[in-house]
Design an enzyme around this catalytic site. Structure first.
Site, PDB file in Angstrom:
ATOM      1  N   ARG A 180       0.825  -1.216   0.000  1.00 26.32           N
ATOM      2  CA  ARG A 180       0.000   0.000   0.000  1.00 26.32           C
ATOM      3  C   ARG A 180       0.855   1.261   0.000  1.00 26.32           C
ATOM      4  O   ARG A 180       0.334   2.366  -0.123  1.00 26.32           O
ATOM      5  CB  ARG A 180      -0.922  -0.009   1.216  1.00 26.32           C
ATOM      6  CG  ARG A 180      -1.912  -1.166   1.225  1.00 26.32           C
ATOM      7  CD  ARG A 180      -2.535  -1.331   2.594  1.00 26.32           C
ATOM      8  NE  ARG A 180      -3.364  -0.189   2.942  1.00 26.32           N
ATOM      9  CZ  ARG A 180      -3.770   0.090   4.182  1.00 26.32           C
ATOM     10  NH1 ARG A 180      -3.382  -0.683   5.191  1.00 26.32           N
ATOM     11  NH2 ARG A 180      -4.536   1.141   4.419  1.00 26.32           N
ATOM     12  N   HIS A 223      -4.681  -2.696  13.258  1.00 22.69           N
ATOM     13  CA  HIS A 223      -6.035  -3.235  13.344  1.00 22.69           C
ATOM     14  C   HIS A 223      -6.142  -4.236  14.498  1.00 22.69           C
ATOM     15  O   HIS A 223      -7.227  -4.464  15.037  1.00 22.69           O
ATOM     16  CB  HIS A 223      -6.424  -3.946  12.036  1.00 22.69           C
ATOM     17  CG  HIS A 223      -6.596  -3.024  10.867  1.00 22.69           C
ATOM     18  ND1 HIS A 223      -5.539  -2.554  10.137  1.00 22.69           N
ATOM     19  CD2 HIS A 223      -7.714  -2.480  10.333  1.00 22.69           C
ATOM     20  CE1 HIS A 223      -5.991  -1.774   9.160  1.00 22.69           C
ATOM     21  NE2 HIS A 223      -7.297  -1.712   9.269  1.00 22.69           N
ATOM     22  N   ASP A 297      -8.063   7.515  12.511  1.00 28.83           N
ATOM     23  CA  ASP A 297      -8.218   6.227  11.852  1.00 28.83           C
ATOM     24  C   ASP A 297      -9.410   5.553  12.538  1.00 28.83           C
ATOM     25  O   ASP A 297      -9.923   6.044  13.558  1.00 28.83           O
ATOM     26  CB  ASP A 297      -6.944   5.398  11.998  1.00 28.83           C
ATOM     27  CG  ASP A 297      -6.803   4.348  10.899  1.00 28.83           C
ATOM     28  OD1 ASP A 297      -7.807   4.043  10.229  1.00 28.83           O
ATOM     29  OD2 ASP A 297      -5.680   3.838  10.703  1.00 28.83           O
TER      30      ASP A 297
END
Length: 978
Positions: A180, A223, A297
């Site tokens: 990414r 995450h 986020d």
């Protein structure tokens, strides 16, 4: 009083002593923007202001319960925005309209579309990942990429795309960023991010740089947990923060703050950066002067959620300086906490107003002051376009990187004596890669479960292409080679010249212990169909290689490594628009070939169209025979009939003239002693090849060798078995006596001349030259053509007597012969005279598929140059592609057919230029090249199956009709052609 407050906040956000000189959320009509924001603010209750801070999840692939829930949240909590997750573009557009109609204030729609809508939505376009784009040196393409993503977002109602990722991926073990990221070089990452941001924001969609202050050098996934970054302030300022500082200068609209543990920025143990006042307010807003929109986020990620319970984490995020709280776990708890904190004076309403005003400014910036429902029609047509496909191809061509190239093995130049094998590693598909490799030459796919046996199978091969293919599904899929694959790579490389092509992250190279035995390494980054096709073309030099590694591979290949290659001018394969042709118009060839089959003009065939050396249409149609048992494949071969004249007879004639063995004024008597004193003695080469030498059109030699009634071949001239005296194969189990060849030459020499002057097509000259070539070069014509043209070009299906090397199932039957050979002709030449010359003649006898015909024709089109090799001097092609008797209304060149000078005669498309050339074949074949328009066209069929009495293809002039359509598909000249 409130109006003064709003204006002062606008002023504060635009001119703070620490802020950017220009507020990135201000529009050109700032006064109107201020009025709209003020008008909204004057109507908002406290609850509505707090609601604007939240952006909650919405799905377009869930049931009505979910839709009802989102509507309830909009109404009850007055939320400011939605971030859409999985679903489809159509359903998302529909739901966006529903939710916008539900909301009192237009919703800001967010989306994670780092490589396009396909990151979340099915049935949408997928662009390359950032790591791939990091290899691209032309940043204008990155800007176009950002622009297209912005247009896609805008089309379905997305206002802020959470991209670009500006994390500098200095840690190869990073589990969440990796592909990414644009790479490890801060300058390259920044340049790409700036280009992307400019492109996307030019469409009216907010860009969002993430993940502040920098997620590139982490080894854990936020995450799942809170990553720890133990870096000094100097290091962070120099590396991680560098892209942000540069992006702020070009008015980046928004930033996303990551969940990271960075002690040098936030000394309190375990406090995520996303809720750190020191990180967001003191660093981002005050020290760095950023006053755009700031998002957290996702607050449901463990990196944040593990720190505090719902509500508390939201309050902490707001107090830290965030404007929008992304994906809160519990909006009700968060609202309650925020209202309680306000009452306790933990923050002021002025602070709340500042964030709400920024959110409203952003909504005005994206056009929500004039919101209109999304048009739900034709979404697919608007988000998956030719423009996208062209851009994708351009990006992959610019990205693919050659990092090692010993002895310049790539591109592969020599094809005549190069025996190539392909071996697959990895667990994903490879069809497009191998299929494209095979378009250039014979490439054998070798597979074996046992390494020892595999190495034995590879012994005869001079070059082995190893494709390492990994899943292209997501950027997080594993790219690492297994221990077994590493061993296989090492062992194959010890024994063979190896080209390794990696269709995965460049980090896949990290575990290879030694590169010394690998001749070439190509990084193709992703295992997409287009990437495979382009990479295969690069290996054979049809496309130059330009990419540079965006990351380092140990100490062996530093970031920025990239070897460029030149274009060898071999045919490449792409889509029509790349050469200014219209896909839709060109696709109408499909209906014309369907008509060919349905109207029994031919059972099937192939059509190839190229422009400027790029094949843009290449399809097979129908079946080998009318029983429809075997569909035609692109690799099937056809009897070319008289197309042989320009691909089989003419090459050595041109080469002989170029060598000075004769000139165009040389007479046949001078060239062929046995014609001395005959009625053909004084005919010049120019006259013979232009078909004005009064030579008889053709001689049916075979009629004198068969019974006139039964049509059975005479037993004294033919044998059913091959022997020393009967070695000329005219068909299966039918051999002509050797001495008859001299009879053919004698018949040609003694044949009476035409009495009338002028043009009359004759193939006899090409029979004569077979003997001339054999006597001059002491080799048969087929051997010479193979050595000098077909094999070096990679045209391995092009040749005489194909049954010697090709399975009958890959050869389309030509005719059911009931007049001479009494069998189905399949791989034995249809032309009776050529058959009586052992299948080798300058007049007929060649077989080929359309792709290999195209190589020879493209070489002519490129004035004798192809694949890095010069076959003819340019002047030779020009000399033979010239009308010497145009003043006599004769259209022919020397050997080459040319466009008709008589509009009633259809030799080719009526649009073909005077410089164009080609030939047609009796069996239903045709090829034509046009230097003026760059067009190359090949049509192959077996229209004479089952009988040559069927001439519907010619009567309907279908080959020329398709030819006309090709010209009409040239976009810039549609008006003229229509």
């Amino acid at each position: 009083m409130k109006k003064i407050l709003i204006a002062s906040i606008f002023l504060f956000l635009g001119t703070s002593s620490y802020a950017q000189q220009i507020d990135p959320l201000l529009t050109s009509d700032v006064e109107d923007q201020e009025k709209w924001v003020e008008n909204i603010m004057n109507k908002l209750s406290l609850d509505e202001k707090i609601g604007q801070l939240f952006m909650i999840q919405a799905y377009s692939n869930k049931d009505k319960k979910h839709t009802a829930y989102v509507k309830k949240m909009i109404k009850k909590y007055h939320i400011g925005g939605l971030i859409f997750m999985q679903g489809t573009p159509e359903k998302q557009a529909e739901l966006t309209n529903t939710y916008q109609a539900t909301s009192k204030i237009p919703l800001l729609i967010g989306f994670d579309g780092e490589w396009g809508l396909n990151m979340r939505l099915k049935n949408s376009f997928r662009y390359p990942w950032n790591m791939t784009l990091g290899a691209v040196q032309n940043n204008k393409l990155i800007e176009q990429f950002g622009e297209r993503l912005g247009e896609h977002c805008k089309r379905i109602g997305i206002h802020v795309n959470f991209a670009p990722v500006v994390d500098i991926n200095t840690n190869p073990e990073n589990p969440i960023i990796g592909n990414r990221s644009f790479g490890e070089n801060k300058y390259n990452v920044t340049e790409k991010a700036i280009a992307f941001t400019n492109g996307m924001q030019s469409t009216g969609v907010l860009a969002n740089a993430k993940h502040f202050p920098g997620h590139g050098d982490t080894s854990t996934d936020s995450h799942k947990t809170l990553p720890f970054l133990d870096f000094t302030l100097e290091r962070l300022d120099s590396i991680e923060l560098f892209p942000y500082k540069e992006l702020f200068k070009i008015n980046l609209a928004s930033v996303m703050v990551a969940h990271l543990n960075v002690p040098s920025l936030e000394p309190k143990p375990g406090v995520p950066t996303s809720i750190s006042y020191k990180v967001i307010t003191e660093l981002l807003k005050e020290k760095m002067g950023y006053n755009g929109l700031i998002f957290t986020d996702a607050l449901n990620m463990k990196g944040a959620a593990n720190y505090a319970k719902p509500g508390d984490i939201d309050l902490a995020a707001f107090l830290a300086g965030n404007d929008m709280l992304l994906i809160p776990e519990d909006v009700k708890a968060a609202v309650k906490k925020l209202k309680s904190a306000l009452k306790k004076n933990l923050f002021t309403e002025e602070k709340l107003n500042q964030s709400v005003i920024k959110i409203l400014k952003a909504k005005y910036w994206v056009g929500l002051n004039n919101f209109t429902p999304i048009n739900e029609e034709s979404i697919q047509e608007d988000i998956i376009t030719i423009k996208d496909k062209l851009l994708y191809r351009s990006l992959m061509k610019e990205a693919t990187t050659l990092v090692q190239n010993k002895e310049a093995i790539v591109p592969i130049k020599e094809l005549s004596n190069t025996k190539i094998a392909y071996v697959k590693l990895g667990d994903s598909d490879n069809f497009a890669f191998t299929n494209t490799l095979k378009k250039y030459t014979q490439v054998d796919i070798i597979s074996e479960e046992n390494l020892t046996v595999l190495l034995q199978k590879l012994e005869p091969y001079s070059t082995v292409i190893i494709g390492y293919h990994k899943s292209n599904e997501t950027p997080w899929k594993s790219f690492k080679m297994t221990e077994e694959e590493l061993i296989w790579l090492e062992e194959i490389s010890k024994n063979n010249n190896v080209i390794l092509d990696v269709f995965a992250s460049p980090y896949a190279l990290l575990n290879i212990p030694d590169f010394k035995n690998i001749n070439a390494i190509l990084v193709s980054y992703q295992n997409s169909k287009v990437s495979q096709e382009i990479s295969a073309q690069m290996i054979f030099g049809a496309i130059e290689i330009k990419g540079k590694l965006p990351v380092s591979i140990n100490q062996v290949f530093p970031e920025g490594t990239g070897i460029t290659t030149s274009n060898l001018m071999r045919l490449s394969y792409t889509i029509p628009e790349e050469v200014d042709m219209d896909s839709k118009l060109l696709s109408k060839i499909d209906s014309l070939t369907t008509m060919v089959v349905d109207s029994t003009m031919a059972p099937g065939g192939q059509v190839l169209v190229a422009r400027y050396g790029k094949v843009v249409y290449h399809k097979s149609f129908g079946y080998q025979t009318y029983d429809k048992k075997q569909q035609v494949k692109l690799t099937d071969i056809y009897d070319l009939a008289s197309v042989t004249k320009i691909l089989g007879g003419l090459p050595m004639i041109m080469k002989s003239e170029e060598m000075g063995l004769f000139n165009l004024e040389t007479t046949l008597g001078e060239l062929l002693p046995y014609l001395k004193g005959s009625n053909k003695d004084t005919i010049t080469m120019k006259e013979a090849l232009s078909h004005v030498g009064k030579i008889k059109p053709w001689i049916p030699y075979y009629l004198e060798t068969v019974d006139s009634i039964s049509k059975v071949p005479f037993s004294n001239l033919y044998s059913t078995t091959k022997s020393d005296n009967f070695s000329i194969k005219v068909a299966e189990n039918l051999f002509l006596i050797n001495s008859y060849t001299d009879s053919i030459y004698k018949k040609i020499a003694e044949a009476p001349q035409r009495k009338t002057e002028g043009y009359k097509y004759s193939g006899l000259i090409f029979y004569l030259f077979k003997k001339y070539i054999k006597d001059t070069f002491h080799k048969e014509m087929d051997e010479l053509n193979n050595e000098n043209f077909y094999l070096p070009l990679g045209s391995k299906s092009l040749g005489y007597n194909p049954l010697k090397k090709i399975s009958p199932t890959e050869i389309a039957p030509t005719e059911i012969d009931d007049y001479y050979r009494h069998q189905t002709l399949r791989g034995n030449v249809h032309d009776m005279g050529a058959a009586m010359m052992n299948g080798v003649s300058g007049n007929a006898g060649l077989f080929s598929n359309s792709n290999d015909v195209a190589k020879m024709m493209q070489m002519y089109l490129q004035k004798g140059f192809y694949g890095g090799k010069r076959y003819f001097e340019s002047k030779t092609i020009d000399k033979f592609n010239q009308r010497y008797y145009e003043n006599d209304s004769i259209r022919r060149g020397l050997g080459f057919d040319k466009p008709s000078l008589d509009p009633e005669i259809k030799a080719s498309s009526k649009y073909a230029s005077a410089n164009s050339f080609g030939h047609s074949g009796f069996t239903g074949t045709f090829t034509w090249a046009d230097p003026d328009n760059g067009i190359l066209y090949v049509f192959l069929s077996n229209r004479v199956y089952p009988t040559m009495s069927n001439n519907k293809l010619g009567e309907k002039d279908m080959r020329s009709e398709i030819h006309n359509l090709i010209y009409k598909a040239i976009q810039k000249t549609n008006a003229y052609f229509n």
